[in-house]
Enzyme design. Structure first.
Site, PDB file in Angstrom:
ATOM      1  CB  ALA A   7      -5.441  57.977  44.097  1.00 41.98           C
TER       2      ALA A   7
ATOM      3  CG  HIS B  26      24.531  68.895  62.077  1.00 42.58           C
ATOM      4  ND1 HIS B  26      23.330  69.349  61.590  1.00 42.58           N
ATOM      5  CD2 HIS B  26      25.490  69.745  61.622  1.00 42.58           C
ATOM      6  CE1 HIS B  26      23.548  70.445  60.871  1.00 42.58           C
ATOM      7  NE2 HIS B  26      24.858  70.703  60.871  1.00 42.58           N
TER       8      HIS B  26
HETATM    9  P1  NAD Z   1      -5.883  50.808  48.749  1.00 39.28           P
HETATM   10  O1  NAD Z   1      -7.028  50.381  49.576  1.00 39.28           O
HETATM   11  O2  NAD Z   1      -4.714  51.465  49.391  1.00 39.28           O
HETATM   12  O3  NAD Z   1      -6.404  51.808  47.611  1.00 39.28           O
HETATM   13  C1  NAD Z   1      -7.421  51.479  46.691  1.00 39.28           C
HETATM   14  C2  NAD Z   1      -8.172  52.736  46.305  1.00 39.28           C
HETATM   15  O4  NAD Z   1      -9.039  52.442  45.205  1.00 39.28           O
HETATM   16  C3  NAD Z   1      -9.046  53.285  47.422  1.00 39.28           C
HETATM   17  O5  NAD Z   1      -8.646  54.600  47.708  1.00 39.28           O
HETATM   18  C4  NAD Z   1     -10.456  53.197  46.823  1.00 39.28           C
HETATM   19  O6  NAD Z   1     -11.283  54.274  47.207  1.00 39.28           O
HETATM   20  C5  NAD Z   1     -10.203  53.231  45.326  1.00 39.28           C
HETATM   21  N1  NAD Z   1     -11.285  52.651  44.497  1.00 39.28           N
HETATM   22  C6  NAD Z   1     -11.970  51.508  44.723  1.00 39.28           C
HETATM   23  N2  NAD Z   1     -12.881  51.294  43.727  1.00 39.28           N
HETATM   24  C7  NAD Z   1     -12.761  52.331  42.844  1.00 39.28           C
HETATM   25  C8  NAD Z   1     -13.419  52.690  41.621  1.00 39.28           C
HETATM   26  N3  NAD Z   1     -14.393  51.932  41.064  1.00 39.28           N
HETATM   27  N4  NAD Z   1     -13.054  53.833  40.987  1.00 39.28           N
HETATM   28  C9  NAD Z   1     -12.074  54.609  41.530  1.00 39.28           C
HETATM   29  N5  NAD Z   1     -11.424  54.313  42.681  1.00 39.28           N
HETATM   30  C10 NAD Z   1     -11.745  53.186  43.345  1.00 39.28           C
HETATM   31  O7  NAD Z   1      -5.449  49.504  47.937  1.00 39.28           O
HETATM   32  P2  NAD Z   1      -4.168  49.217  47.026  1.00 39.28           P
HETATM   33  O8  NAD Z   1      -3.442  50.468  46.703  1.00 39.28           O
HETATM   34  O9  NAD Z   1      -4.684  48.385  45.907  1.00 39.28           O
HETATM   35  O10 NAD Z   1      -3.276  48.332  47.977  1.00 39.28           O
HETATM   36  C11 NAD Z   1      -3.767  47.084  48.453  1.00 39.28           C
HETATM   37  C12 NAD Z   1      -3.156  46.709  49.766  1.00 39.28           C
HETATM   38  O11 NAD Z   1      -1.784  46.417  49.618  1.00 39.28           O
HETATM   39  C13 NAD Z   1      -3.292  47.805  50.792  1.00 39.28           C
HETATM   40  O12 NAD Z   1      -3.712  47.229  52.007  1.00 39.28           O
HETATM   41  C14 NAD Z   1      -1.911  48.338  50.919  1.00 39.28           C
HETATM   42  O13 NAD Z   1      -1.623  48.800  52.239  1.00 39.28           O
HETATM   43  C15 NAD Z   1      -1.031  47.141  50.561  1.00 39.28           C
HETATM   44  N6  NAD Z   1       0.199  47.633  49.951  1.00 39.28           N
HETATM   45  C16 NAD Z   1       1.105  48.276  50.735  1.00 39.28           C
HETATM   46  C17 NAD Z   1       2.233  48.817  50.168  1.00 39.28           C
HETATM   47  C18 NAD Z   1       3.219  49.534  51.040  1.00 39.28           C
HETATM   48  O14 NAD Z   1       3.239  49.291  52.222  1.00 39.28           O
HETATM   49  N7  NAD Z   1       4.031  50.426  50.510  1.00 39.28           N
HETATM   50  C19 NAD Z   1       2.451  48.737  48.811  1.00 39.28           C
HETATM   51  C20 NAD Z   1       1.507  48.085  48.039  1.00 39.28           C
HETATM   52  C21 NAD Z   1       0.384  47.543  48.629  1.00 39.28           C
END
Ligand code: NAD
Length: 478
Positions: free
Chosen positions: A189, A451
């Site tokens: 999440a 505003h």
């Molecule tokens: P994330 O690190 O944000 O979230 C991954 C989540 O998966 C973590 O909370 C973790 O605890 C959980 N997780 C890991 N293994 C697990 C398991 N076995 N079971 C359940 N949960 C588990 O990574 P993401 O969402 O994949 O994004 C990857 C990267 O891409 C991030 O660095 C993010 O900042 C970047 N990104 C940014 C944007 C944006 O700026 N809007 C959009 C997409 C991606």
């Protein structure tokens, strides 16, 4: 004899193409190499962001948000929507046309700036020799005066639930569904899980997010994360914290996922699964053993604050180096490196990198959190403005969320701004500019905001730091 270039950029994603264009603008003979091919076998620049990340996800987020507004927000405004329906194929067509326009746009920009573009896989060897290999031609060796590595990142696959590009997909696959899955499981999440979960939930999927950690959005401000969880639950996103996925099994056209939580082992059956557990740097087979560039234990290229690697004249930028995996962070690094090669002295201010999560409401922040400041023993004052008190918010059905300004208690300098609310992705730029200019909360309070606008929430939150907000009850006054 190998061809010679002043600057060779490896990767044409946001970090790489920014570096290449700026290098060419500065008069360098520049080559940009990338291995991303479209279905016609032609090089398609833009990397993850334009091809399978930021841009296509925003096309689907915007389309699905409009649909959800039409479905549940319009009746209260007196707009009737009889026969409202979604056409996923058309939505995907729109997404693909946006991606095509933008990637062609980048090709055009590289060309018009005089950047030479080559398709293939680049590998850096000793003496800044870059070997470019592809299926179409024999390897080409290029001699670079300077190298900028911008290889990007790719989704992490987990053993507990391996992607099969059919039922179990990564973020790329989750942007390609041609129909709405009935029951969609998302592992993780984090940013990607929440954005893609929002898309398919708005379109009708029953979405369950399994998150291993007990805390929700640990990088965000605690109050913002709490508000986000409340809003997402209201949207029927079933977010299960402390739920670590340990195993999965295919059963016909479905997948049974087993996860562990505080009560033991649970299982859930899904029609599709999205694995969104983070990304890793794409550095395998990038460096020959004698390149002089080192990787850390997690595969990130080791660099200093100016993105200089251990090899003279070789730099690395973007997702493959330390710091947030964000397109805009990579873009600024790319520009900085090109200019430093020219002898200029720009810096990237890593204290003001904005973070955005494109859910609805959007979540955005820059700078420090209250928890982070407490850990550092820095005293601060806080001003919070709830969007429920925004006139423009009420007029446009956008009353969810809040804006928080955190200022140093001694100097009043703004140390962090945290938002959850409509257009937070746009509003956060105001906070970044304010912080970049070293603004105090009082400076923002003394600034005139139009505003009625949603951005007034930022003004009011800044005023609230000293107990002087107008549209909320102030208890503390300074
Ligand atoms: P994330 O690190 O944000 O979230 C991954 C989540 O998966 C973590 O909370 C973790 O605890 C959980 N997780 C890991 N293994 C697990 C398991 N076995 N079971 C359940 N949960 C588990 O990574 P993401 O969402 O994949 O994004 C990857 C990267 O891409 C991030 O660095 C993010 O900042 C970047 N990104 C940014 C944007 C944006 O700026 N809007 C959009 C997409 C991606």
């Amino acid at each position: 004899m190998s061809e010679k270039f002043d600057v060779v950029v490896v990767g044409a994603g946001p970090a790489g193409y920014h570096a290449a264009i700026r290098a060419a603008q500065l008069g360098f003979n520049t080559l940009c190499v990338d291995q991303w091919l479209n279905e016609k076998g032609e090089l398609q620049p833009g990397g993850t962001c334009l091809n399978v990340g930021c841009i296509p996800s925003k096309a689907l987020l915007d389309a699905s948000h409009k649909y959800s507004q039409a479905k549940s927000g319009f009746p209260a405004l007196g707009i009737q929507t009889k026969g409202l329906a979604i056409d996923v194929a058309q939505m995907q067509k729109h997404k693909r046309s946006v991606v095509a326009s933008l990637t062609q746009g980048v090709s055009g920009l590289l060309k018009s700036n005089g950047v030479v573009v080559m398709s293939g896989h680049a590998k850096l060897g000793a003496g800044k020799l870059v070997t470019v290999s592809s299926d179409q031609a024999s390897p080409v060796v290029v001699q670079a005066e300077h190298v900028i590595l911008a290889p990007g990142s790719s989704p992490i696959d987990i053993e507990a639930c391996r992607c099969d590009d059919d039922i179990v997909v990564d973020s790329t696959g989750a942007l390609e569904f041609e129909g709405v899955p009935k029951r969609l499981g998302i592992i993780g999440a984090g940013v990607i899980g929440l954005e893609l979960g929002s898309v398919w939930s708005r379109l009708g999927s029953e979405v369950v997010l399994l998150e291993a950690m007990d805390s929700f959005l640990p990088g965000a401000d605690t109050q913002v994360a709490k508000e986000a969880l409340k809003q997402f639950k209201r949207q029927k996103l079933d977010i299960r914290l402390g739920a670590k996925v340990v195993d999965s099994q295919k059963s016909g056209t479905q997948v049974v996922v087993r996860y562990e939580d505080s009560e033991g082992t649970q299982s859930e059956t899904f029609d599709r699964i999205v694995v969104a557990v983070g990304r890793r740097p794409q550095t395998a087979d990038l460096l020959a053993s004698d390149s002089g560039v080192s990787l850390d234990a997690r595969g990130f290229i080791e660099v200093d604050e100016h993105c200089q690697t251990g090899a003279p004249g070789v730099f690395a930028v973007g997702d493959a180096v330390r710091g947030a995996m964000l397109a805009h962070k990579g873009m600024e690094e790319g520009l900085m490196v090109a200019e430093r090669i020219k002898g200029k002295k720009p810096q990237v201010n890593y204290d003001t990198v904005p973070m955005v999560i494109y859910t609805h409401p959007e979540i955005a922040w820059v700078g420090q959190t209250e928890d982070g400041l407490k850990q550092k023993g820095i005293e601060f004052n806080v001003g919070v403005f709830p969007m429920a008190a925004s006139g423009r918010g009420m007029a446009s059905q956008e009353t969810a969320g809040l804006v928080k300004v955190i200022a140093d208690s001694a100097s009043d300098r703004v140390l962090g701004v945290h938002m959850i609310g409509a257009h937070a992705s746009e509003l956060i730029a105001e906070a970044v500019i304010a912080m970049e200019f070293g603004a105090s909360a009082e400076d923002i309070g003394l600034t005139m905001f139009a505003h009625p606008t949603i951005s007034e929430g930022f003004h009011e939150a800044a005023l609230a730091v000293s107990g002087h907000a107008i549209h909320i009850a102030n208890r503390k006054r300074r």
